[in-house]
Design a protein around this motif. Structure first.
Motif, short mmCIF file in Angstrom:
data_model
loop_
_atom_site.label_atom_id
_atom_site.label_comp_id
_atom_site.label_asym_id
_atom_site.label_seq_id
_atom_site.Cartn_x
_atom_site.Cartn_y
_atom_site.Cartn_z
N LYS A 109 0.82 -1.29 0.01
CA LYS A 109 -0.22 0.16 0.10
C LYS A 109 0.77 1.08 0.04
N VAL A 110 0.16 2.18 -0.54
CA VAL A 110 0.87 3.69 -0.43
C VAL A 110 0.05 4.43 0.20
N GLN A 111 0.78 5.32 1.18
CA GLN A 111 0.15 6.07 2.14
C GLN A 111 0.83 7.17 2.51
N ASN A 112 0.28 8.30 3.46
CA ASN A 112 1.05 9.27 4.05
C ASN A 112 1.72 8.77 5.21
N PHE A 113 2.80 9.60 5.60
CA PHE A 113 3.52 9.48 6.81
C PHE A 113 4.02 10.74 7.23
N ARG A 115 5.89 13.67 9.33
CA ARG A 115 6.85 14.02 10.00
C ARG A 115 6.61 15.07 11.42
N ARG A 116 7.56 15.25 12.23
CA ARG A 116 7.17 16.28 13.07
C ARG A 116 7.10 17.52 12.57
N SER A 117 7.62 17.96 11.36
CA SER A 117 7.37 19.24 10.84
C SER A 117 6.21 19.28 10.31
N GLY A 118 5.35 18.38 10.12
CA GLY A 118 3.80 18.41 9.64
C GLY A 118 3.72 18.09 8.09
N ILE A 119 4.79 18.17 7.33
CA ILE A 119 5.00 17.73 5.93
C ILE A 119 4.72 16.23 5.78
N PRO A 120 3.68 15.90 4.74
CA PRO A 120 3.29 14.64 4.68
C PRO A 120 4.28 14.09 3.48
N LEU A 121 4.79 12.97 3.87
CA LEU A 121 5.45 12.10 3.08
C LEU A 121 4.57 11.11 2.40
N ILE A 122 5.07 10.70 1.09
CA ILE A 122 4.30 9.55 0.32
C ILE A 122 5.24 8.27 0.75
N VAL A 123 4.58 7.18 1.11
CA VAL A 123 5.47 6.23 1.65
C VAL A 123 4.88 4.97 1.11
N LEU A 124 5.52 3.68 1.08
CA LEU A 124 5.24 2.36 0.64
C LEU A 124 5.24 1.66 1.98
N CYS A 125 4.28 0.79 2.27
CA CYS A 125 4.18 -0.07 3.49
C CYS A 125 4.05 -1.41 3.15
N GLY A 126 3.97 -2.13 4.17
CA GLY A 126 3.60 -3.55 4.11
C GLY A 126 2.96 -4.48 4.90
N ASP A 127 2.66 -3.94 5.98
CA ASP A 127 1.98 -4.46 7.26
C ASP A 127 2.73 -5.57 7.59
N ASP A 128 2.18 -7.07 7.48
CA ASP A 128 3.07 -8.10 7.87
C ASP A 128 4.08 -8.48 6.80
N GLY A 129 4.20 -7.93 5.71
CA GLY A 129 5.24 -7.93 4.76
C GLY A 129 6.48 -7.34 4.95
N VAL A 130 6.66 -6.55 6.19
CA VAL A 130 7.76 -5.98 6.58
C VAL A 130 8.45 -6.45 8.01
N TYR A 164 9.21 13.15 -0.37
CA TYR A 164 9.55 13.90 1.02
C TYR A 164 8.51 15.14 1.11
N ARG A 165 8.07 15.75 0.13
CA ARG A 165 7.20 16.82 0.30
C ARG A 165 6.06 16.57 -0.87
N ALA A 166 5.23 16.11 -0.24
CA ALA A 166 3.93 15.45 -0.82
C ALA A 166 2.61 16.23 -0.32
N MET A 167 1.78 15.58 -0.97
CA MET A 167 0.59 16.01 -0.72
C MET A 167 -0.39 14.73 0.21
N GLU A 168 -1.56 15.51 0.86
CA GLU A 168 -2.53 14.42 1.54
C GLU A 168 -3.09 13.51 0.47
N ILE A 169 -3.09 12.22 1.01
CA ILE A 169 -3.65 11.30 0.26
C ILE A 169 -4.33 10.16 0.81
N SER A 170 -5.32 9.37 0.53
CA SER A 170 -5.96 8.52 1.27
C SER A 170 -5.24 7.18 0.88
#
Length: 206
Positions: A109-113, A115-130, A164-170
């Motif tokens: 899945k792709v989602q926001n992550f 940071r403390r700065s409040g700027i959303p990252l776009i990241v890849l995650c994997g739940d049990d796959g990581v 690293y400097r991304a937009m809000e996404i679902s």
């Protein structure tokens, strides 16, 4: 939630003196030492292609991470004005102590992550796959704590940053991207230069 260890090896902060007009500030540190797990070249290219497809679908025109810089951060060792060889040697001893077989990562899945700065990252995650990344990181954390005496801890969620400097996404589900991690590395991430200079490399094996 698993703990994220950090050695906290930051240079000491210097008080700002009442300087004359000719005083020149000390240069800020530029070398960030990180222990990373990285995808192989073919997988990195595939991930970059997926990132471009998702960016086009979202209408996101921001900067995406280059394929050669895609990674999972396992530990932040510290940030320095110059690479300290004594620290590199000590981290090398910790990496040499790790015994672990190669493992599969599955990113789903792709989602926001955020940071403390409040700027959303776009990241890849994997739940049990990581899970393998969590295990490797924990083993490294134990070795680093034994060698350096103490670590700071915070929450840890394995993720691969696409921007690293991304937009809000679902959250976006994707076809699983599966690959095997065969090694981990210590890199000097040269700040502002878009470079990962590999200082040490460890192959996983029994």
């Amino acid at each position: 939630m698993p703990l994220q260890y950090s050695l906290g090896l930051e240079p000491p902060k210097r008080p700002t003196p009442p300087a004359p007009a000719t005083w020149t500030p000390t240069h800020q540190p530029t070398s960030k030492l990180l222990i990373l797990a990285k995808p192989d070249e073919e997988t990195a290219t595939r991930i970059a292609r997926t990132a471009n497809e998702i960016a086009a679908r979202l209408g996101f025109e921001g900067k995406l991470v280059r394929s050669d810089l895609l990674h999972f951060t396992l530990h932040h060792i510290g940030t320095f004005s110059a690479v300290p060889q004594s620290i590199v040697t000590a981290v090398g001893e910790c990496g040499d102590a790790i015994r672990m077989l190669p493992f599969t990562v599955s990113l789903t899945k792709v989602q926001n992550f955020r940071r403390r700065s409040g700027i959303p990252l776009i990241v890849l995650c994997g739940d049990d796959g990581v899970v393998g990344l969590r295990v490797l990181r924990e083993k490294l954390g134990v070795a680093l704590a034994k060698r350096f005496g103490s670590v700071r801890s915070s929450s840890f969620e394995p993720h691969m940053t696409l921007s690293y400097r991304a937009m809000e996404i679902s959250d976006i589900s994707i076809a699983p991207i599966n690959f095997t991690i065969h090694e981990f590395v210590l890199v000097n991430s040269l700040q502002g230069q878009g470079r990962h200079d590999v200082l040490l490399r460890w192959r996983l094996g029994a």
